[in-house]
Design an enzyme around this catalytic site. Structure first.
Site, PDB file in Angstrom:
ATOM      1  N   LYS A 265       0.831  -1.193   0.000  1.00 10.62           N
ATOM      2  CA  LYS A 265       0.000   0.000   0.000  1.00 10.62           C
ATOM      3  C   LYS A 265       0.877   1.260   0.000  1.00 10.62           C
ATOM      4  CE  LYS A 265      -3.529  -2.087   3.047  1.00 10.62           C
ATOM      5  NZ  LYS A 265      -4.688  -2.065   2.147  1.00 10.62           N
ATOM      6  N   ARG A 339      -9.707 -11.896   2.009  1.00  9.48           N
ATOM      7  CA  ARG A 339     -10.502 -12.996   1.455  1.00  9.48           C
ATOM      8  C   ARG A 339      -9.767 -14.324   1.554  1.00  9.48           C
ATOM      9  NH1 ARG A 339     -10.897  -9.939  -4.166  1.00  9.48           N
ATOM     10  NH2 ARG A 339     -10.829  -8.268  -2.631  1.00  9.48           N
TER      11      ARG A 339
END
Length: 494
Positions: A265, A339
């Site tokens: 990020k 996920r």
């Protein structure tokens, strides 16, 4: 943080006293309309226009008073109506904004049990402050009022207030865990916190370390967590009252810090990534609350906990992980890590064939783009999604149903594995694609005739508040959706 004593009083206002008398006001077309049995109503109302007070939600005006029973009068805006949600939010906002006052009396002119309970709940939730890590500035921090009295003639059952106390404690647990920095809250200490929360309750906590995760084939949790020296954990929290006919499984995303891994990020995007475990905290707190409320429903929470860091042992793009159910997943972006851990949790939950599975995760930035920061997305089976949305409406927490379009499934095709964790070439519908990925790991009912009812909550927007507090929502971790989850469990228990 000092928890205030919140009490109800049917006594006339003239017989009460406090540092601050708090009155409510709604924003009318001809100016604010004052609520409550205030002394000198005309004098107070006359100052609204001069001082620019409009009665908007969270707007607070503090005025001097000649009434010897009160040090000052504060007017808190409820917005356009005086409904139950507005009462709850106004009570919370007043308590938070009036930190530094020793005692408050709240008079919003309420007279129903529902509104009285809402005011009690708001006052309790609004008192939250996270001061654990303050040092030299701790002494200057304004203290929460030590007592709050809510004026209402309504008769309120003790059980209703006790339920609010349990819910408020659940929200506080989520906020405390979510606000704790990643250096302090990591997989092993998260497990310790879960054990502490469950102490002296009919709740069992089972912690799987990295060796057990390997034995159990939980490649998603292990893969995400292998880049950190503080290795991952699976925390199973179980409440199983005798005679319960329904079983609800929770799965929570517990990324205690998320750098994005090798798909790193930007620096600014990491500033709140210690909040990426809010889903796991939410399902933990809801399970603890179910036990405290003695709900007649079995609850099993699977907390999938890892740090997603960058090191020589981190997973790489194009690495293939094998999930608990045997599905192989090509990792095309290591920042789509939530996920991956949730896949193992959903598979494990499915193996027990519960009546419903609900997962909660700060999963996608796309959820924020779609719904903003005050509404959580809900996807899955229509009936269970509707149940969650209705529970959110009842608690004043906004949830919105979203679809899982069949045509998006093809975006998860992998060149070499059974599945890819995303499609880096297509950003469209990112929240929905993530939900479709999770759906792949929801198993069948015990007889194999149908898929287990499932709902997925994406709380990426609602789990954290980076701005000033509003209504019942404080700065930092919000505890959003935990009261909704408790209400859903009450529905199953009933």
């Amino acid at each position: 943080m000092t928890t205030p004593r919140v009490a109800l009083s049917a006594a006339a206002l003239e017989s009460l006293s406090a540092d601050v008398l708090v009155l409510g006001a709604v924003s009318g077309s001809d100016g604010p309309v004052l609520l409550g049995d205030a002394p000198a109503v005309e004098e107070i109302t006359a100052q609204f226009a001069t001082l620019g007070f409009g009665g908007k939600a969270d707007e607070l005006l503090r005025l001097p008073t000649e009434d010897p029973s009160f040090g000052s009068v504060a007017i808190i805006g409820l917005g356009a109506d005086a409904g139950t949600d507005a009462v709850r939010n106004a009570a919370a906002s007043a308590v938070r904004q009036l930190a530094g006052a020793e005692s408050l009396v709240l008079d919003f002119g309420i007279n129903s049990e529902a509104d009285t309970v809402a005011a009690y709940e708001g006052a309790t939730l609004g008192a939250y402050a996270f001061t654990v890590f303050r040092g030299k500035t701790r002494a200057a921090q304004k203290e929460t009022p030590s007592s709050v009295t809510i004026v209402s003639p309504a008769a309120v059952a003790d059980a209703a207030l006790a339920r609010v106390d349990v819910m408020a404690d659940a929200v506080t647990l989520v906020k405390d865990l979510t606000n704790t920095p990643g250096a302090e809250l990591y997989p092993a200490t998260f497990a310790t916190a879960a054990e502490h929360a469950a102490a002296e309750l009919p709740v069992t906590v089972e912690v799987w370390d990295e060796a057990r995760l390997s034995e159990e084939g939980c490649g998603g949790i292990l893969g995400v967590g292998q880049g950190s020296s503080r290795l991952p954990r699976l925390i199973k929290v179980s409440y199983a009252p005798e005679g319960a006919e329904k079983h609800v499984a929770f799965v929570g995303k517990g990324i205690t810090f998320d750098t994005g891994g090798n798909s790193m990020k930007p620096a600014d995007f990491m500033l709140t990534m210690h909040h990426d475990m809010a889903g796991a905290a939410t399902v933990l707190a809801a399970t603890i609350a179910a036990a405290r409320l003695r709900l007649n429903v079995r609850v099993t929470a699977w907390l999938c906990v890892a740090e997603n860091l960058v090191s020589s042992t981190s997973i790489r793009p194009n690495d293939v992980l094998t999930m608990r159910d045997g599905t192989t997943v090509e990792v095309l972006n290591t920042d789509a890590e939530g996920r991956l851990v949730m896949a193992d949790g959903l598979s494990l939950a499915s193996e027990e064939h519960p009546d419903a599975i609900i997962d909660v995760a700060t999963l996608t930035g796309a959820a924020i783009v779609a719904l903003g920061r005050r509404t959580a997305a809900v996807m899955g089976d229509d009936a269970l999604v509707a149940q969650v949305v209705a529970a959110g409406t009842a608690t004043g927490e906004a949830h919105w149903p979203m679809p899982l379009p069949t045509e998006l499934r093809g975006l998860l095709d992998s060149r070499f594995a059974d599945l890819a964790n995303l499609n880096p070439s297509v950003r469209d519908g990112g929240m929905l694609v993530a939900g479709i990925f999770l759906r792949e790991f929801v198993g069948k009912t015990a007889d194999g005739s149908a898929t287990i009812p499932w709902a997925h909550l994406d709380i990426a927007g609602t789990g954290t508040n980076n701005g000033a507090g509003y209504g019942v929502t404080s700065t930092g971790g919000t505890g959003s959706s935990v009261r909704t989850m408790i209400t859903v469990l009450e529905g199953f228990a009933a």
